[in-house]
Design an enzyme around this catalytic site. Structure first.
Site, mmCIF file in Angstrom:
data_model
loop_
_atom_site.group_PDB
_atom_site.id
_atom_site.type_symbol
_atom_site.label_atom_id
_atom_site.label_comp_id
_atom_site.label_asym_id
_atom_site.label_seq_id
_atom_site.Cartn_x
_atom_site.Cartn_y
_atom_site.Cartn_z
ATOM 1 C CE1 TYR A 37 21.533 -15.539 -11.882
ATOM 2 C CE2 TYR A 37 19.336 -16.673 -11.307
ATOM 3 C CZ TYR A 37 20.773 -16.045 -10.544
ATOM 4 O OH TYR A 37 21.551 -15.628 -9.685
ATOM 5 C CG ASP A 38 15.476 -18.962 -14.525
ATOM 6 O OD1 ASP A 38 15.548 -17.890 -13.577
ATOM 7 O OD2 ASP A 38 14.506 -18.435 -15.240
ATOM 8 C CG LEU A 84 23.582 10.807 9.386
ATOM 9 C CD1 LEU A 84 23.438 11.256 7.782
ATOM 10 C CD2 LEU A 84 25.215 11.224 9.646
ATOM 11 C CD GLU A 114 28.119 8.655 1.218
ATOM 12 O OE1 GLU A 114 26.898 7.929 1.598
ATOM 13 O OE2 GLU A 114 28.961 8.304 1.753
ATOM 14 C CE LYS A 116 19.222 10.807 6.687
ATOM 15 N NZ LYS A 116 17.887 10.481 6.417
ATOM 16 C CG ASP A 118 12.880 7.894 2.892
ATOM 17 O OD1 ASP A 118 13.338 7.300 4.093
ATOM 18 O OD2 ASP A 118 12.277 8.479 2.909
ATOM 19 C CE1 TYR A 223 25.126 3.803 5.718
ATOM 20 C CE2 TYR A 223 23.127 4.029 4.232
ATOM 21 C CZ TYR A 223 23.481 3.880 5.231
ATOM 22 O OH TYR A 223 22.875 3.713 6.637
ATOM 23 C CE LYS A 311 16.478 13.937 7.181
ATOM 24 N NZ LYS A 311 15.258 13.775 7.709
ATOM 25 C CB CYS A 405 -9.046 14.793 32.875
ATOM 26 S SG CYS A 405 -7.924 13.541 32.196
ATOM 27 C CB CYS A 408 -9.850 10.438 35.118
ATOM 28 S SG CYS A 408 -8.748 12.271 35.718
ATOM 29 C CB CYS A 423 -4.886 15.298 34.096
ATOM 30 S SG CYS A 423 -6.017 14.438 35.099
ATOM 31 C CB CYS A 428 -5.458 10.024 35.013
ATOM 32 S SG CYS A 428 -6.382 10.134 33.698
HETATM 33 S S1 IVH Z 1 25.177 7.632 6.876
HETATM 34 C C1 IVH Z 1 27.245 8.051 11.222
HETATM 35 N N1 IVH Z 1 24.862 7.712 4.757
HETATM 36 O O1 IVH Z 1 19.886 8.497 7.572
HETATM 37 C C2 IVH Z 1 26.486 7.520 10.082
HETATM 38 N N2 IVH Z 1 23.020 6.803 6.099
HETATM 39 O O2 IVH Z 1 19.791 9.915 9.783
HETATM 40 C C3 IVH Z 1 25.321 6.838 9.680
HETATM 41 N N3 IVH Z 1 20.538 7.336 5.460
HETATM 42 O O3 IVH Z 1 20.213 5.840 10.216
HETATM 43 C C4 IVH Z 1 24.655 6.960 8.501
HETATM 44 N N4 IVH Z 1 21.384 7.036 3.569
HETATM 45 O O4 IVH Z 1 19.321 4.738 7.768
HETATM 46 C C5 IVH Z 1 24.628 7.350 5.654
HETATM 47 N N5 IVH Z 1 24.250 7.461 2.103
HETATM 48 C C6 IVH Z 1 24.084 7.607 3.504
HETATM 49 C C7 IVH Z 1 22.510 7.058 3.449
HETATM 50 C C8 IVH Z 1 22.187 6.710 5.408
HETATM 51 C C9 IVH Z 1 20.302 7.370 3.972
HETATM 52 C C10 IVH Z 1 20.061 6.768 6.467
HETATM 53 C C11 IVH Z 1 20.506 5.933 7.712
HETATM 54 C C12 IVH Z 1 20.847 5.908 8.394
HETATM 55 C C13 IVH Z 1 20.040 7.471 8.912
HETATM 56 C C14 IVH Z 1 20.484 8.613 9.729
#
Ligand code: IVH
Length: 670
Positions: A37-38, A84, A114, A116, A118, A223, A311, A405, A408, A423, A428
């Protein structure tokens, strides 16, 4: 070698490298050795150096080649990037499903689940098959152009086989391995480590020099599709499949579920499997699969009604509360904060947690010196859950809020029906400082480079006392401050200068009028257009505006009746701040529209228009299209086979039109 030959070779190398890249970074399945590759990459770079006229922006050699930028450009999202709503339990998920089914008037819905991820939401724009712009989410309306950094993410294709303009959205993140490696290096170099992979990813993408992001091994899952005029697919799952076909990295764990019980099974299965992933997730996103259903359900102010984020339950840990700090906010409210022995919770170290107010402290009987259980609500905001009373000794005495306060020294008051202590001294210093922090914040005047620390410095140096002082800052004086170099001072002054051009709603929100959030500020700016109109408006004028209630109207009238406020506005105007609304205006819309300020619901099968089309045309004529029939509905447009919405409208005596009547009304405005 002549140019034609060079071009052929360059093309061949680019195709090969793109192919290797795709297999390595998207499919996680390398087809060649790193060495090979390189070598190919070096060969390509050599040829491109020899024939600079053959260089193109989408060449695989361009991923790290970019020059550092001076500043980030702002990017307007054509379609807002929303967030969301949250679900924290199975019941919340069933409630969501019920709302969806009621909104659609159907028995069973297919969802796509899906992970979520982070990380950081980003948008990627492709024009003519080329990656032309990448942006952060920002406040959802305006993000920052980070194309140079996103290009360094190898799983983002620089070219795709789709000639129509398409904007795709996803989450950029740092895999755990890369994060651990990065922090090890940082610690070796005596630098501060990143708190979690999310912050590390954000920090990497917010660099002006792409060489830094290039070293950080970021990755991405796509996504969603944003703007895509030519799009024809009819479900989210088909769109994901298409994204995958185009060479984007989509998440392999995504699952289409038939009904909410299947969704719940999926969610529960991930509570256990979550630690096995090599990236962080903080929940599961559940989306209605069919796009026409999504459209029908629509949006609230902040988020779609067709999706929700589940969540995971918060992790709880035990630590010591060694003190309670008191701070004075923008509106004078005194807030107690628990100071904790640092502990790791859900990925970050926590050492402070808001205790909100005296009542909450009494209720949980929190005392200085207590051993406490803490968690992060919604995995973000630290809170004290409860005290371990059996660990208490005689030393821990009940906590009492002060009567004066802490900033102040004026006497604190408890306003009627409020739990907060306030206050009420308008001069202040703590309040003024907090007001300034709010004024420059992202949804307000959005002045980059004016974080809390700098504002603190400006206060301590006695350079600012009020908002208007910001616009009188001088370069020489700023240079005298600690950690303020020529470049940062120039950038800061430029950002302050640019903010003078902001549209009225930003100023209005920034002023910090009680109960006026950023959305209300926009509504007010759009309606009144000029600050003078707002100043002269009466209580009745305000409540006549859709979405402005009595409490807010009262607060605005009071605010603009203060002599100090009028003087401040005069001063700001004198300093050159724009006081007009610059967005799309209601007055541009025809006044005699039958839809003006009307709330309209569409139901049943439309044959002449698509739902999207009907909605857009109605909105262009000043109407508001919502998803469900209520007393506030002015008009129901009923297509074929209209169901319960039709019955409800009849019951409430709401005007009902068929699609033909809609057509006539729309065409007469042509
Ligand atoms: S859909 C209108 N799908 O979660 C739909 N969001 O609170 C918007 N995120 O700002 C998002 N995985 O940063 C969607 N599979 C996923 C996600 C995802 C992570 C995050 C994204 C969004 C936040 C929504």
């Amino acid at each position: 070698m002549d140019q034609t030959e060079a071009k052929n070779q360059i093309d061949a190398l680019r195709t090969q490298l793109n192919h290797y890249n795709y297999h390595y970074y998207v499919l996680d399945n390398p087809t060649v050795s790193d060495f090979e590759y390189d070598q190919k990459m070096q060969e390509l770079i050599r040829l491109e150096e020899q024939f600079p006229e053959l260089r193109t922006e989408d060449s695989p050699s361009m991923r790290v080649g970019g020059e550092p930028l001076d500043a980030f450009e702002k990017v307007q999202h054509e379609i807002p990037m929303l967030s969301l709503g949250n679900a924290f339990s199975e019941d919340d998920l069933r409630d969501f499903d019920r709302r969806v089914r009621e909104g659609l008037e159907i028995e069973n819905v297919n969802y796509v689940c899906e992970l979520k991820i982070d990380g950081l939401a980003v948008s990627l724009r492709y024009e003519n098959g080329r990656f032309t712009q990448g942006a952060t989410r920002g406040d959802g309306q305006t993000g920052e152009d980070i194309t140079h950094n996103l290009k360094t993410i190898r799983s983002i294709p620089l070219r795709i086989d789709e000639t129509d303009t398409i904007e795709v959205r996803g989450e950029a993140f740092m895999p755990q391995k890369s994060f651990i490696h990065l922090n090890e290096k940082k610690e070796e170099n005596g630098e501060e480590p990143f708190a979690n992979p999310r912050n590390a990813a954000a920090g990497s993408l917010r660099q002006l020099d792409p060489k830094i992001a290039a070293k950080r091994n970021l990755d991405i899952f796509l996504y969603a599709v944003g703007q895509w005029e030519a799009g024809t697919l009819s479900s989210h799952s088909e769109r994901l499949k298409y994204l995958k076909e185009l060479g984007f990295k989509t998440n392999p764990e995504t699952k289409r579920c038939d009904g909410i019980e299947e969704v719940i099974d999926y969610v529960n299965s991930w509570v256990e499997k979550r630690p096995n992933l090599n990236y962080d997730i903080d929940g599961i996103v559940i989306k209605v699969d069919r796009l026409d259903y999504q459209e029908q359900l629509g949006y609230t102010a902040k988020s779609p009604r067709w999706a929700i984020a589940y969540k995971f339950p918060a992790e709880e840990v035990v630590t010591k509360l060694f003190d309670i700090e008191l701070s004075v906010g923008r509106t004078g409210v005194v807030t107690p904060t628990a100071l904790l022995e640092p502990v790791k919770v859900a990925g970050t170290t926590v050492q402070r947690a808001s205790l909100h107010n005296e009542d909450l402290i009494q209720e949980k009987d929190i005392r200085i010196g207590d051993t406490v259980v803490i968690k992060k609500a919604g995995d973000i905001i630290p809170e004290v859950v409860r005290v371990l009373v059996d660990q208490r000794t005689e030393e821990q005495q009940p906590f009492r809020m002060p009567t004066e306060c802490p900033s102040c020294g004026s006497e604190l008051v408890r306003l009627e029906e409020e739990v907060a202590l306030r206050c009420i001294n308008p001069s202040c210093p703590a309040q003024l400082k907090e007001g300034l922090i709010h004024f420059v914040s992202r949804n307000a005047m959005n002045i980059d480079g004016l974080g809390e620390k700098v504002i603190q410095q400006l206060f301590e140096a006695d350079y600012v006392h009020t908002i208007s002082d910001l616009y009188r800052l001088e370069k020489d004086k700023l240079l005298e401050l600690e950690r303020m170099g020529e470049k940062s001072v120039d950038n800061l002054l430029r950002a302050i200068e640019n903010s003078k051009e902001n549209s009225l709603e930003r100023l209005l929100f920034g002023l910090g009028i009680r109960y006026v959030g950023s959305k209300a500020a926009r509504t007010l700016a759009e309606h009144f257009e000029e600050i003078d109109q707002l100043i002269n408006a009466s209580f009745d004028d305000f409540v006549a505006v859709d979405e402005i209630g009595e409490k807010m109207a009262d607060s605005i009238v009071r605010y603009f009746s203060e002599q100090q406020v009028l003087e401040l506005i005069d001063e700001l105007q004198g300093l050159g701040l724009n006081m007009s609304y610059k967005g799309p205006k209601k007055s541009d819309q025809p006044e005699d529209s039958p839809f003006m300020n009307k709330t309209i619901v569409l139901t049943g099968k439309l044959e002449i228009y698509s739902r999207q089309d009907a909605k857009q045309q109605i909105e262009a004529l000043g109407g508001k299209v919502t998803g469900s029939v209520s007393k506030k509905t002015d008009l129901l447009i009923a297509g074929a086979d209209a169901g319960s919405k039709y019955d409800k409208a009849k019951q409430l005596d709401i005007t009902i039109w068929d699609e033909q009547q809609l057509k006539e009304a729309l065409e007469s405005r042509g």
